[in-house]
Write an enzyme that holds these catalytic residues in place. Sequence first.
Site, PDB file in Angstrom:
ATOM      1  N   TYR A  37       0.836  -1.195   0.000  1.00 54.89           N
ATOM      2  CA  TYR A  37       0.000   0.000   0.000  1.00 54.89           C
ATOM      3  C   TYR A  37       0.874   1.250   0.000  1.00 54.89           C
ATOM      4  O   TYR A  37       0.603   2.226  -0.698  1.00 54.89           O
ATOM      5  CB  TYR A  37      -0.937   0.042   1.216  1.00 54.89           C
ATOM      6  CG  TYR A  37      -1.883   1.213   1.123  1.00 54.89           C
ATOM      7  CD1 TYR A  37      -1.547   2.467   1.637  1.00 54.89           C
ATOM      8  CD2 TYR A  37      -3.091   1.088   0.444  1.00 54.89           C
ATOM      9  CE1 TYR A  37      -2.396   3.539   1.512  1.00 54.89           C
ATOM     10  CE2 TYR A  37      -3.945   2.163   0.309  1.00 54.89           C
ATOM     11  CZ  TYR A  37      -3.587   3.397   0.839  1.00 54.89           C
ATOM     12  OH  TYR A  37      -4.438   4.457   0.684  1.00 54.89           O
ATOM     13  N   PHE A  77      -7.663  22.802 -24.075  1.00 57.34           N
ATOM     14  CA  PHE A  77      -7.989  21.379 -24.188  1.00 57.34           C
ATOM     15  C   PHE A  77      -9.153  21.130 -23.243  1.00 57.34           C
ATOM     16  O   PHE A  77      -9.201  21.661 -22.138  1.00 57.34           O
ATOM     17  CB  PHE A  77      -6.816  20.442 -23.884  1.00 57.34           C
ATOM     18  CG  PHE A  77      -7.234  19.027 -24.108  1.00 57.34           C
ATOM     19  CD1 PHE A  77      -7.525  18.200 -23.041  1.00 57.34           C
ATOM     20  CD2 PHE A  77      -7.486  18.572 -25.402  1.00 57.34           C
ATOM     21  CE1 PHE A  77      -8.006  16.921 -23.263  1.00 57.34           C
ATOM     22  CE2 PHE A  77      -7.978  17.300 -25.623  1.00 57.34           C
ATOM     23  CZ  PHE A  77      -8.226  16.474 -24.558  1.00 57.34           C
ATOM     24  N   THR A  78     -10.079  20.272 -23.644  1.00 55.26           N
ATOM     25  CA  THR A  78     -11.355  20.110 -22.946  1.00 55.26           C
ATOM     26  C   THR A  78     -11.195  19.849 -21.454  1.00 55.26           C
ATOM     27  O   THR A  78     -11.652  20.631 -20.628  1.00 55.26           O
ATOM     28  CB  THR A  78     -12.134  18.953 -23.596  1.00 55.26           C
ATOM     29  OG1 THR A  78     -11.250  17.839 -23.674  1.00 55.26           O
ATOM     30  CG2 THR A  78     -12.614  19.309 -24.974  1.00 55.26           C
ATOM     31  N   ASP A  89       1.761  20.762 -20.111  1.00 59.26           N
ATOM     32  CA  ASP A  89       1.017  19.511 -20.345  1.00 59.26           C
ATOM     33  C   ASP A  89       1.935  18.674 -21.225  1.00 59.26           C
ATOM     34  O   ASP A  89       2.053  18.927 -22.424  1.00 59.26           O
ATOM     35  CB  ASP A  89      -0.317  19.803 -21.033  1.00 59.26           C
ATOM     36  CG  ASP A  89      -1.116  18.519 -21.257  1.00 59.26           C
ATOM     37  OD1 ASP A  89      -2.353  18.588 -21.314  1.00 59.26           O
ATOM     38  OD2 ASP A  89      -0.488  17.435 -21.393  1.00 59.26           O
ATOM     39  N   LYS A 133      -0.725   8.213 -23.356  1.00 60.87           N
ATOM     40  CA  LYS A 133      -0.308   8.528 -24.711  1.00 60.87           C
ATOM     41  C   LYS A 133       1.157   8.161 -24.863  1.00 60.87           C
ATOM     42  O   LYS A 133       1.493   6.999 -25.024  1.00 60.87           O
ATOM     43  CB  LYS A 133      -0.566  10.014 -25.044  1.00 60.87           C
ATOM     44  CG  LYS A 133      -2.029  10.377 -25.223  1.00 60.87           C
ATOM     45  CD  LYS A 133      -2.715  10.590 -23.876  1.00 60.87           C
ATOM     46  CE  LYS A 133      -4.075  11.180 -24.048  1.00 60.87           C
ATOM     47  NZ  LYS A 133      -4.867  11.149 -22.794  1.00 60.87           N
ATOM     48  N   ARG A 155     -13.917  16.833 -33.121  1.00 58.86           N
ATOM     49  CA  ARG A 155     -13.134  17.873 -32.459  1.00 58.86           C
ATOM     50  C   ARG A 155     -13.586  19.214 -33.028  1.00 58.86           C
ATOM     51  O   ARG A 155     -12.802  19.955 -33.650  1.00 58.86           O
ATOM     52  CB  ARG A 155     -11.640  17.667 -32.692  1.00 58.86           C
ATOM     53  CG  ARG A 155     -11.113  16.332 -32.156  1.00 58.86           C
ATOM     54  CD  ARG A 155     -10.802  16.307 -30.690  1.00 58.86           C
ATOM     55  NE  ARG A 155     -11.953  16.347 -29.818  1.00 58.86           N
ATOM     56  CZ  ARG A 155     -11.806  16.362 -28.492  1.00 58.86           C
ATOM     57  NH1 ARG A 155     -10.614  16.340 -27.949  1.00 58.86           N
ATOM     58  NH2 ARG A 155     -12.879  16.393 -27.713  1.00 58.86           N
ATOM     59  N   PHE A 209     -19.518  16.272 -25.311  1.00 51.57           N
ATOM     60  CA  PHE A 209     -19.198  15.449 -26.494  1.00 51.57           C
ATOM     61  C   PHE A 209     -19.053  13.975 -26.128  1.00 51.57           C
ATOM     62  O   PHE A 209     -19.227  13.102 -26.954  1.00 51.57           O
ATOM     63  CB  PHE A 209     -17.917  15.956 -27.166  1.00 51.57           C
ATOM     64  CG  PHE A 209     -16.771  16.028 -26.211  1.00 51.57           C
ATOM     65  CD1 PHE A 209     -16.557  17.156 -25.428  1.00 51.57           C
ATOM     66  CD2 PHE A 209     -15.927  14.945 -26.048  1.00 51.57           C
ATOM     67  CE1 PHE A 209     -15.531  17.214 -24.501  1.00 51.57           C
ATOM     68  CE2 PHE A 209     -14.893  14.992 -25.122  1.00 51.57           C
ATOM     69  CZ  PHE A 209     -14.694  16.122 -24.352  1.00 51.57           C
TER      70      PHE A 209
HETATM   71  C1  LIG Z   1      -3.347  17.163 -24.122  1.00 51.48           C
HETATM   72  C2  LIG Z   1      -4.142  16.340 -23.140  1.00 51.48           C
HETATM   73  N1  LIG Z   1      -4.077  16.659 -21.823  1.00 51.48           N
HETATM   74  C3  LIG Z   1      -4.785  15.958 -20.897  1.00 51.48           C
HETATM   75  C4  LIG Z   1      -5.594  14.894 -21.265  1.00 51.48           C
HETATM   76  C5  LIG Z   1      -6.386  14.174 -20.180  1.00 51.48           C
HETATM   77  O1  LIG Z   1      -5.744  12.965 -19.922  1.00 51.48           O
HETATM   78  P1  LIG Z   1      -6.583  11.681 -19.463  1.00 51.48           P
HETATM   79  O2  LIG Z   1      -7.372  12.079 -18.268  1.00 51.48           O
HETATM   80  O3  LIG Z   1      -7.430  11.288 -20.625  1.00 51.48           O
HETATM   81  O4  LIG Z   1      -5.512  10.652 -19.148  1.00 51.48           O
HETATM   82  C6  LIG Z   1      -5.674  14.510 -22.619  1.00 51.48           C
HETATM   83  C7  LIG Z   1      -6.518  13.365 -23.025  1.00 51.48           C
HETATM   84  N2  LIG Z   1      -6.793  13.214 -24.269  1.00 51.48           N
HETATM   85  C8  LIG Z   1      -7.398  12.056 -24.857  1.00 51.48           C
HETATM   86  C9  LIG Z   1      -8.666  11.588 -24.171  1.00 51.48           C
HETATM   87  C10 LIG Z   1      -9.752  12.604 -24.202  1.00 51.48           C
HETATM   88  C11 LIG Z   1      -9.951  13.379 -23.100  1.00 51.48           C
HETATM   89  C12 LIG Z   1     -10.950  14.353 -23.135  1.00 51.48           C
HETATM   90  C13 LIG Z   1     -11.710  14.542 -24.296  1.00 51.48           C
HETATM   91  C14 LIG Z   1     -11.489  13.751 -25.406  1.00 51.48           C
HETATM   92  C15 LIG Z   1     -10.485  12.792 -25.373  1.00 51.48           C
HETATM   93  C16 LIG Z   1      -7.618  12.309 -26.342  1.00 51.48           C
HETATM   94  O5  LIG Z   1      -7.161  13.342 -26.850  1.00 51.48           O
HETATM   95  O6  LIG Z   1      -8.198  11.435 -26.969  1.00 51.48           O
HETATM   96  C17 LIG Z   1      -4.939  15.261 -23.573  1.00 51.48           C
HETATM   97  O7  LIG Z   1      -4.978  14.936 -24.889  1.00 51.48           O
END
Ligand SMILES: Cc1ncc(COP(=O)(O)O)c(/C=N/[C@@H](Cc2ccccc2)C(=O)O)c1O
Length: 456
Positions: A71, A123-124, A214, A257, A381, A448
């Site tokens: 743990y 980014f979302t 990031d 990634k 997107r 989305f």
């Molecule tokens: C530049 C960047 N920064 C942080 C994260 C979060 O990381 P995590 O929480 O997913 O590990 C992502 C995740 N990107 C994925 C998955 C995704 C996430 C949200 C909406 C659509 C798709 C994608 O682009 O397919 C990222 O691209």
Amino acid sequence: RRSWAEPWKIKMVEPLRVTTREERERALAEAGYNTFLLRSEDVYIDLLTDSGTNAMSDRQWAAIMLGDEAYAGSRNFYRLEATIQQYYGYRYVVPTHQGRGAEHLISRAAIRPGQYVPGNMYFTTTRLHQELAGGIFVDVIIDEAHDPQSLHPFKGNVDLDKLEALIRREGAQNIAYVSLAGTVNMAGGQPVSMANVRAVRSLCDRYGVRIFLDATRMIENAFFIQEREEGYANRSIAEILKEFCSYTDGAWMSAKKDALVNIGGWLAVNDAELFDELRNLVVVYEGLHTYGGLAGRDMEAMAVGIEESVQDDYIRARIGQVRYLGELLTDWDIPIVQPVGGHAIFLDARRFYPHIPQREFPAQTLAAELYLDSGIRSMERGIASAGRDPKTGDHYYPKLELTRLTIPRRVYTQAHMDVVAEAVKAVYDARAQTRGLRMVYEPKYLRFFQARFERL
Ligand SMILES: Cc1ncc(COP(=O)(O)O)c(/C=N/[C@@H](Cc2ccccc2)C(=O)O)c1O
């Protein structure tokens, strides 16, 4: 010039199922014309995302057997910590279950409500966590990033004038930090140059503003610097990565990634006080500070993945495959974001379907049509992903209305890319008869992922 192949061979395969058009019509209707809601078993070539979908190596699978599931104080944590310190160069490391976990913690710890967070395009999940912490995101990316046809080699760059104007207007004490992404996902996987991050660093030092990176696809960004930036052709990917990170105060990463694992993330900073707070927050939201929501085996596989991800021959093959697909499409004059980015081909749905207004979701329509034609899954997107402005409640209307063909690392072959290109062409040839969609169900957060649509 001789052809060049991937520096690995395949030892295990996962069978794919080819579906019929009527099976896909039914599956897509059940999924509300949203590719996120499709079942994986109804998908042939899955280009939804490069997140968590990458193939692990035999050494990573071997690492799974070396999980120290204590743990507290797992051996795997200390190996991961040392690997991140070695390759990314930061002093203090906090593991998290995935990128979002890290975004949540850094936003809470480093943003005071009402502060501004300038970044190179949104980014979302990143913007959402910054807003949930009371931050106000401001886009300071160069204008070229919003132009799918601009050939600027580093479209991810920060516009220093925009950034300085914001700092001078609001005051440095009202800037939480610069949120710098390398590469920029929503711009088409576009890189930031070393010269730009160096310039951002010196601008921020003049005002005492922090920079957090990031680093989710920073290895791909390093490749573009090696290939395109004066003075870096003979530097290794690992050297370029470490230099770039040295100009920032910390980073978060979705290890799903670049780090070639199916789950995992991390957060790393150089400031001891900030680390104390993050190390305390992680036990509230993710798990103890030596596992952060991950099993020991996941951390061991992530450490191996980081070591593999910086290998020059691997990343050249990875980018080469994305480029190969891009060239097939541009040979047929199919509109895509240029230059081709690091992790995906972004179809320009606005130019693909000029007759479909943005309010009828052209990018969502394109993802639906591509799936119907071939069982290939892609991701919207565009306006659906952009969501609503919290102040006005109206949709954001992004300049970029894109459908992303995201290439997982070490998964598909060149033959799959040929099949994908032919399917996109078939949809392109039928584009004049295609009609848009209307949204019939809209969730509150990150709509989305779960929104549902119907044909107009
Ligand atoms: C530049 C960047 N920064 C942080 C994260 C979060 O990381 P995590 O929480 O997913 O590990 C992502 C995740 N990107 C994925 C998955 C995704 C996430 C949200 C909406 C659509 C798709 C994608 O682009 O397919 C990222 O691209």
